[in-house]
Write a protein that holds these residues in place. Sequence first.
Motif, short mmCIF file in Angstrom:
data_model
loop_
_atom_site.label_atom_id
_atom_site.label_comp_id
_atom_site.label_asym_id
_atom_site.label_seq_id
_atom_site.Cartn_x
_atom_site.Cartn_y
_atom_site.Cartn_z
N ARG A 41 0.84 -1.20 0.00
CA ARG A 41 0.00 0.00 0.00
C ARG A 41 0.88 1.26 0.00
N PRO A 42 0.38 2.33 -0.62
CA PRO A 42 1.16 3.58 -0.62
C PRO A 42 1.26 4.19 0.78
N GLN A 43 2.44 4.63 1.11
CA GLN A 43 2.72 5.30 2.38
C GLN A 43 3.33 6.66 2.06
N VAL A 44 3.01 7.66 2.87
CA VAL A 44 3.60 8.99 2.69
C VAL A 44 4.61 9.23 3.81
N ALA A 45 5.80 9.66 3.43
CA ALA A 45 6.85 9.98 4.39
C ALA A 45 7.18 11.47 4.28
N VAL A 46 7.69 12.02 5.38
CA VAL A 46 7.99 13.45 5.43
C VAL A 46 9.40 13.64 6.00
N VAL A 47 10.14 14.55 5.40
CA VAL A 47 11.42 14.99 5.94
C VAL A 47 11.21 16.44 6.37
N ASP A 48 11.35 16.71 7.68
CA ASP A 48 11.15 18.05 8.22
C ASP A 48 12.47 18.81 8.27
N ASP A 49 12.45 20.05 7.82
CA ASP A 49 13.61 20.96 7.90
C ASP A 49 14.92 20.26 7.55
N PRO A 50 15.05 19.74 6.33
CA PRO A 50 16.25 19.00 5.96
C PRO A 50 17.49 19.90 5.90
N ASP A 51 18.65 19.31 6.19
CA ASP A 51 19.91 20.03 6.08
C ASP A 51 20.16 20.39 4.62
N SER A 52 20.72 21.56 4.40
CA SER A 52 21.07 21.99 3.05
C SER A 52 22.42 21.40 2.64
N ARG A 53 22.55 21.15 1.35
CA ARG A 53 23.79 20.66 0.75
C ARG A 53 24.29 19.33 1.33
N GLU A 54 23.37 18.53 1.86
CA GLU A 54 23.71 17.18 2.33
C GLU A 54 22.77 16.19 1.65
N CYS A 55 23.34 15.20 1.01
CA CYS A 55 22.53 14.20 0.33
C CYS A 55 21.74 13.38 1.36
N ILE A 56 20.46 13.22 1.11
CA ILE A 56 19.61 12.39 1.96
C ILE A 56 19.13 11.22 1.12
N THR A 57 19.57 10.02 1.47
CA THR A 57 19.04 8.82 0.84
C THR A 57 17.79 8.42 1.62
N LEU A 58 16.68 8.30 0.92
CA LEU A 58 15.41 8.01 1.58
C LEU A 58 15.44 6.59 2.15
N PRO A 59 15.29 6.45 3.46
CA PRO A 59 15.52 5.14 4.09
C PRO A 59 14.59 4.04 3.63
N GLU A 60 13.36 4.36 3.31
CA GLU A 60 12.39 3.33 2.91
C GLU A 60 12.69 2.73 1.55
N VAL A 61 13.46 3.44 0.73
CA VAL A 61 13.74 2.99 -0.64
C VAL A 61 15.23 2.98 -0.94
N THR A 85 17.37 9.45 -9.00
CA THR A 85 16.78 8.13 -9.19
C THR A 85 17.49 7.03 -8.41
N GLU A 86 18.70 7.31 -7.93
CA GLU A 86 19.48 6.31 -7.22
C GLU A 86 19.89 6.82 -5.83
N PRO A 87 20.27 5.91 -4.91
CA PRO A 87 20.77 6.33 -3.59
C PRO A 87 22.02 7.19 -3.73
#
Length: 115
Positions: A41-61, A85-87
């Motif tokens: 099932r589709p799930q919605v995730a949120v990243v609050d106030d992310p750091d600038s200039r730092e790569c964030i790999t989305l943990p669920e994917v 499209t990639e980590p």
Amino acid sequence: MRLRDTAVASLGALFLVLSVPASASAADGQFQYTYSGLDGRPQVAVVDDPDSRECITLPEVADPASSSPAHSPRNRTDAYAKVFTEPNCTGDSFTLRPHTGYGSERLKLRSVIFS
């Protein structure tokens, strides 16, 4: 003697100010994306106030071998969001504008970086 003590104290204070790391800037707001949960099932995730200039790999994917990429990103931050499209911010990319940038289900992503 006092002049030398004052100079040493001033240099020490200057060194202390220069050696304290600056706080990381952050994009204010939320970044949302949709991914498939364990039950499919589709799930919605949120990243609050992310750091600038730092790569964030989305943990669920993060692992391409065991998950489908996320999709339908919504950039509600005050910074540009470049999705990949990639980590580890590799692969094809697309930039979403601040506050109102979004992508459809066709826009696949596994990582993001904010300007």
